[in-house]
Design a protein around this motif. Structure first.
Motif, mmCIF file in Angstrom:
data_model
loop_
_atom_site.group_PDB
_atom_site.id
_atom_site.type_symbol
_atom_site.label_atom_id
_atom_site.label_comp_id
_atom_site.label_asym_id
_atom_site.label_seq_id
_atom_site.Cartn_x
_atom_site.Cartn_y
_atom_site.Cartn_z
ATOM 1 N N TRP A 4 0.924 -1.664 -0.467
ATOM 2 C CA TRP A 4 0.114 0.130 0.111
ATOM 3 C C TRP A 4 0.717 1.575 0.617
ATOM 4 O O TRP A 4 1.916 0.974 0.618
ATOM 5 N N PRO A 5 0.723 2.262 -0.602
ATOM 6 C CA PRO A 5 0.943 3.141 -0.633
ATOM 7 C C PRO A 5 1.331 4.318 0.107
ATOM 8 O O PRO A 5 0.361 3.904 0.781
ATOM 9 N N ALA A 6 1.998 5.708 0.355
ATOM 10 C CA ALA A 6 1.787 6.662 1.018
ATOM 11 C C ALA A 6 2.314 7.717 0.483
ATOM 12 O O ALA A 6 3.421 8.349 -0.746
ATOM 13 N N PRO A 7 1.619 9.130 0.637
ATOM 14 C CA PRO A 7 0.406 8.724 1.397
ATOM 15 C C PRO A 7 -0.503 8.078 1.144
ATOM 16 O O PRO A 7 -1.447 7.433 -0.049
ATOM 17 N N PHE A 8 -1.829 7.991 2.082
ATOM 18 C CA PHE A 8 -2.566 5.899 2.460
ATOM 19 C C PHE A 8 -3.389 6.720 1.152
ATOM 20 O O PHE A 8 -4.259 5.573 0.443
ATOM 21 N N ASP A 9 -4.088 7.788 1.228
ATOM 22 C CA ASP A 9 -5.279 7.714 -0.404
ATOM 23 C C ASP A 9 -5.058 7.487 -1.350
ATOM 24 O O ASP A 9 -5.382 7.017 -2.283
ATOM 25 N N ASP A 10 -3.482 7.312 -1.944
ATOM 26 C CA ASP A 10 -3.316 6.977 -2.896
ATOM 27 C C ASP A 10 -3.355 5.928 -2.790
ATOM 28 O O ASP A 10 -3.257 5.372 -4.310
ATOM 29 N N GLY A 11 -3.257 4.510 -2.189
ATOM 30 C CA GLY A 11 -4.054 3.516 -2.176
ATOM 31 C C GLY A 11 -5.163 3.044 -2.684
ATOM 32 O O GLY A 11 -6.023 2.117 -3.694
ATOM 33 N N VAL A 12 -6.396 4.390 -2.947
ATOM 34 C CA VAL A 12 -8.017 3.888 -2.629
ATOM 35 C C VAL A 12 -7.704 3.443 -4.170
ATOM 36 O O VAL A 12 -8.838 2.950 -4.373
ATOM 37 N N ALA A 13 -7.702 4.467 -5.118
ATOM 38 C CA ALA A 13 -8.549 4.381 -6.772
ATOM 39 C C ALA A 13 -7.910 3.065 -6.519
ATOM 40 O O ALA A 13 -8.591 2.356 -7.785
ATOM 41 N N PRO A 14 -6.588 2.681 -6.866
ATOM 42 C CA PRO A 14 -6.356 1.401 -7.165
ATOM 43 C C PRO A 14 -6.672 0.122 -6.639
ATOM 44 O O PRO A 14 -7.266 -0.497 -7.490
ATOM 45 N N LEU A 15 -7.171 -0.117 -5.659
ATOM 46 C CA LEU A 15 -8.530 -0.303 -4.703
ATOM 47 C C LEU A 15 -9.548 -0.837 -5.277
ATOM 48 O O LEU A 15 -9.149 -2.166 -5.385
ATOM 49 N N LEU A 16 -10.003 0.567 -5.521
ATOM 50 C CA LEU A 16 -11.228 0.135 -5.964
ATOM 51 C C LEU A 16 -11.434 -0.171 -7.713
ATOM 52 O O LEU A 16 -12.272 -0.791 -8.052
ATOM 53 N N ALA A 17 -10.168 0.165 -7.983
ATOM 54 C CA ALA A 17 -9.718 -0.421 -9.456
ATOM 55 C C ALA A 17 -10.082 -2.038 -9.636
ATOM 56 O O ALA A 17 -10.019 -2.832 -11.174
ATOM 57 N N ARG A 18 -9.638 -2.805 -8.590
ATOM 58 C CA ARG A 18 -9.363 -4.553 -8.829
ATOM 59 C C ARG A 18 -11.319 -4.600 -8.165
ATOM 60 O O ARG A 18 -11.009 -5.955 -7.807
ATOM 61 N N ARG A 19 -12.519 -3.967 -8.632
ATOM 62 C CA ARG A 19 -13.593 -3.773 -7.580
ATOM 63 C C ARG A 19 -13.463 -5.942 -8.492
ATOM 64 O O ARG A 19 -14.045 -5.604 -9.775
ATOM 65 N N GLY A 20 -14.242 -6.605 -7.868
ATOM 66 C CA GLY A 20 -15.144 -7.647 -8.382
ATOM 67 C C GLY A 20 -13.628 -9.069 -8.086
ATOM 68 O O GLY A 20 -14.755 -10.209 -8.410
ATOM 69 N N GLU A 21 -12.971 -8.581 -7.991
ATOM 70 C CA GLU A 21 -11.784 -9.461 -7.439
ATOM 71 C C GLU A 21 -11.791 -9.763 -5.650
ATOM 72 O O GLU A 21 -11.702 -9.342 -5.009
#
Length: 400
Positions: A55-72
């Motif tokens: 997970w990257p820093a700052p924390f918020d930078d990791g939210v969009a990549p996580l949501l891009a994997r929605r469904g997996e």
């Protein structure tokens, strides 16, 4: 492979790694396509088929990549209880119900209290990873206890210095590293003269408070000396009556118009951690002073807006409560009445005859309560003492 049901599993992991996980959490790891978390947390896992993503820093930078994997099938690792000063709520606010499931582990607070033998319900708990030390200020009192989650060893040094500067250098600090794992270490030292230079991450600190520093009162109407000001301040007795009329409630928002020193907005925020406030101040020096007072007293969430009312209020929705401490005029009251919004508690204070007449006029038109406050304090008269009257003040309070 799409997932039927929750695609994201949030797993709280302690320093004991996979050994402390439930069978459901282990099963989620075995079936995950992606496991993400801090590098330290990923290192606690046994070999897995899933792809590991730090997970990257700052924390918020990791939210969009996580949501891009929605469904997996994705597993997100978090420390201890993800929903107590953890990453859980920061993620789930972006998700719909049914998209996620969580398996919490014991929180660091719980483990720390168990090690120290403290009743957790009587301990102040703070996550200070990215928050200022002043968040602790309201809790500083001899005989009280707190457990803090700290960013790193330097932050513990900063904490010790803050306690000493605040008059609580005699406090005992329990520095607790890597709680619940094989690297666990607990050391007790005094804040005054603190010199531990080998503090490992993750670290929590338990404080047994001692010292002769000033203790912030919990009732409305703090002494004026708590606030830096140039004389433009709602004095303590009037402030207590003003806050009583404003009646802060959890989750509510206040506008403090003509903030001066910011004392009313700051005390509003200190009444409950979920309250919010905006201070409007036309004078840049006073606005800077409001920010300083708020940061020093642990009310750093106060939003300070520089500008003159009513112009600065345009295009805004009326909040739950409004206090007019400076700049009272017919134009300002009319502008507030024109703003959209629901029920708003309005409190305005006046000292001059012209302002009193204005409040009397609006009271006759709109109702509410009109209160005349007269105060006197003892002052020397030669070698004796007498009462010295202050200017009478008129307060109008009404629900719009």
């Amino acid at each position: 492979m799409a997932v039927d049901g929750p695609w994201l599993t949030i797993i709280g992991i302690g320093e004991d790694g996979a050994d402390g996980l439930s069978s459901a959490a282990r099963a989620a790891l075995d079936h995950a396509r992606i496991v993400t978390g801090a590098p330290r947390q990923l290192a606690l896992l046994p070999p897995l088929k899933a792809e590991h993503l730090a997970w990257p820093a700052p924390f918020d930078d990791g939210v969009a990549p996580l949501l891009a994997r929605r469904g997996e099938p994705v597993v997100l690792l978090a420390s201890g209880d993800p929903f107590w000063f953890g990453a859980g709520a920061s993620i789930t606010r972006h998700l719909a119900p049914g998209e996620w499931i969580a398996h919490p582990a014991p929180s660091t607070f719980s483990i720390a209290a168990a090690r120290l033998g403290w009743a957790l319900q009587h301990v102040a708990c703070h996550g200070l990873h990215a928050a200022p030390m002043a968040r602790l200020r309201q809790d500083l009192a001899p005989g009280q206890r707190a457990i803090l989650l700290m960013r790193d060893g330097k932050a513990v040094w900063d904490l010790a210095a803050y306690l000493e500067e605040s008059g609580f250098g005699a406090s005992s600090l329990h520095v607790m590293e890597a709680l619940g794992g094989p690297r666990e270490r607990i050391r007790a030292v005094r804040a005054e003269g603190f010199e531990l230079d080998d503090i490992a991450h993750p670290v929590a600190v338990g404080i047994e408070m001692a010292g002769d520093g000033a203790v912030m009162p919990r009732a409305s109407g703090m002494a004026d000396s708590w606030f830096e000001h140039d004389g433009q301040i709602t004095k303590r007795p009037v402030r207590a009556l003003t806050l009583s009329a404003l009646a802060p409630r959890p989750g509510e928002i206040l506008w403090d118009i003509g903030a001066g020193s910011g004392s009313v907005g700051i005390e509003w925020l200190l009444s409950h951690p979920s309250t919010q406030a905006v201070a409007f101040e036309a004078d840049p020096l006073r606005a800077a002073r409001v920010r300083t007072n708020a940061a020093r007293l642990g009310a750093d969430r106060l939003c300070v807006v520089e500008g003159r009312a009513p112009a600065v209020l345009e295009d805004r929705m009326r909040p739950d409560a409004i206090f007019i401490g400076g700049g009272l005029s017919e134009g300002l009251l009319d502008a507030i009445l024109r703003l959209p919004g629901g029920r708003t508690r309005l409190v305005a204070n006046a000292v001059t005859l012209e302002s009193e007449a204005l409040l009397a006029q609006f009271h006759a038109r709109m109702g509410g309560e009109l209160l005349r406050i007269e105060m006197a304090s003892v002052a020397p008269i030669g070698r004796r003492r007498g009462w010295k009257a202050a200017y009478p003040l008129v307060q109008w309070s009404v629900t719009l």
